[in-house]
Design a protein around this motif. Structure first.
Motif, short mmCIF file in Angstrom:
data_model
loop_
_atom_site.label_atom_id
_atom_site.label_comp_id
_atom_site.label_asym_id
_atom_site.label_seq_id
_atom_site.Cartn_x
_atom_site.Cartn_y
_atom_site.Cartn_z
N THR A 161 3.10 -8.58 3.23
CA THR A 161 1.95 -8.33 3.14
C THR A 161 1.81 -6.87 2.74
O THR A 161 1.85 -6.19 3.38
CB THR A 161 1.05 -9.01 4.29
N PRO A 162 1.15 -6.60 1.55
CA PRO A 162 0.96 -5.06 1.86
C PRO A 162 0.15 -3.90 2.44
O PRO A 162 0.28 -3.16 2.61
CB PRO A 162 0.72 -4.91 -0.83
N ALA A 163 -1.26 -4.71 2.47
CA ALA A 163 -1.74 -4.14 3.21
C ALA A 163 -1.22 -3.95 4.83
O ALA A 163 -1.97 -2.52 5.29
CB ALA A 163 -3.11 -4.90 3.00
N LEU A 164 -0.40 -5.18 4.88
CA LEU A 164 -0.36 -4.74 6.65
C LEU A 164 1.03 -3.86 6.61
O LEU A 164 1.04 -3.07 7.40
CB LEU A 164 0.09 -6.63 7.01
N ARG A 165 1.63 -3.78 5.84
CA ARG A 165 3.12 -2.90 5.20
C ARG A 165 2.07 -1.63 5.26
O ARG A 165 2.94 -0.74 6.09
CB ARG A 165 4.01 -3.08 4.42
N ASP A 166 1.24 -1.45 4.90
CA ASP A 166 0.69 0.12 4.54
C ASP A 166 0.02 0.28 5.82
O ASP A 166 0.22 1.80 6.27
CB ASP A 166 -0.26 0.64 3.97
N TYR A 167 -0.59 -0.25 6.53
CA TYR A 167 -1.43 -0.25 8.28
C TYR A 167 0.36 0.53 9.35
O TYR A 167 -0.35 0.61 9.70
CB TYR A 167 -2.13 -1.73 8.58
N ALA A 168 0.79 0.12 8.90
CA ALA A 168 2.04 -0.34 9.51
C ALA A 168 2.57 1.01 9.62
O ALA A 168 3.05 2.06 10.56
CB ALA A 168 2.98 -1.33 9.89
N HIS A 169 2.74 1.05 8.35
CA HIS A 169 3.13 2.96 8.21
C HIS A 169 2.04 4.15 8.19
O HIS A 169 2.93 4.60 9.42
CB HIS A 169 3.64 3.09 6.51
N ARG A 170 0.93 3.66 8.23
CA ARG A 170 0.48 5.06 8.56
C ARG A 170 0.46 5.10 10.39
O ARG A 170 0.15 5.97 10.48
CB ARG A 170 -1.77 4.33 8.39
N MET A 171 0.19 4.06 11.09
CA MET A 171 0.58 4.08 11.96
C MET A 171 1.32 4.28 12.81
O MET A 171 1.33 5.46 13.47
CB MET A 171 0.78 3.05 12.91
N TRP A 172 2.35 4.50 11.85
CA TRP A 172 3.63 5.18 12.29
C TRP A 172 3.42 6.66 12.30
O TRP A 172 3.81 7.40 12.86
CB TRP A 172 4.70 4.62 11.58
N THR A 173 3.25 6.86 11.02
CA THR A 173 2.89 8.31 10.86
C THR A 173 2.15 9.10 11.47
O THR A 173 2.10 10.54 12.26
CB THR A 173 2.43 8.30 9.47
N ARG A 174 0.86 8.10 11.67
CA ARG A 174 -0.13 8.43 13.01
C ARG A 174 0.14 9.05 14.04
O ARG A 174 0.25 9.89 14.86
CB ARG A 174 -1.02 7.69 13.46
N HIS A 175 1.73 7.52 14.82
CA HIS A 175 2.02 8.54 16.02
C HIS A 175 3.27 9.90 15.89
O HIS A 175 3.25 10.38 16.83
CB HIS A 175 2.53 6.51 16.89
N GLU A 176 4.04 9.49 15.13
CA GLU A 176 4.57 10.35 14.78
C GLU A 176 4.59 11.36 14.83
O GLU A 176 4.43 13.55 15.36
CB GLU A 176 4.81 10.85 13.24
N ALA A 177 2.69 11.87 14.49
CA ALA A 177 1.75 13.39 13.71
C ALA A 177 1.73 13.60 15.15
O ALA A 177 2.01 15.16 16.50
CB ALA A 177 1.34 13.48 13.04
#
Length: 84
Positions: free
Chosen positions: A44-60
């Motif tokens: 699901t593109p929206a869920l995949r993108d959200y998961a990516h944004r969350m990963w990036t946020r935690h990484e930062a």
């Protein structure tokens, strides 16, 4: 990082955290619905993108916490979903 035990090194804290997450993941993976959920997120593109944004946020956040712990300036990162 910020809540690690006094005297605990950054690598030790990261290892402890990763071991905890690995255990939590293993427990979730035994749930028969886990594979379906994972597939749903990936397909699901929206869920995949959200998961990516969350990963990036935690990484930062981790980058900032480590920089703060060692007294360094964190690198300035500005990556948007469009750039990734």
């Amino acid at each position: 990082m910020r809540e690690r035990t006094p005297g605990q090194s950054i690598p030790q804290a990261l290892r402890e955290h990763l071991l905890l997450k690995q255990t939590q993941f293993a427990v979730r993976a035994t749930d028969p619905r886990f594979a379906d959920f994972t597939r749903l997120v990936q397909e699901t593109p929206a869920l995949r993108d959200y998961a990516h944004r969350m990963w990036t946020r935690h990484e930062a956040a981790l980058t900032r916490a480590i920089a703060e712990a060692v007294g360094a300036s964190p690198p300035i990162l500005s990556v948007t979903a469009e750039e990734a």
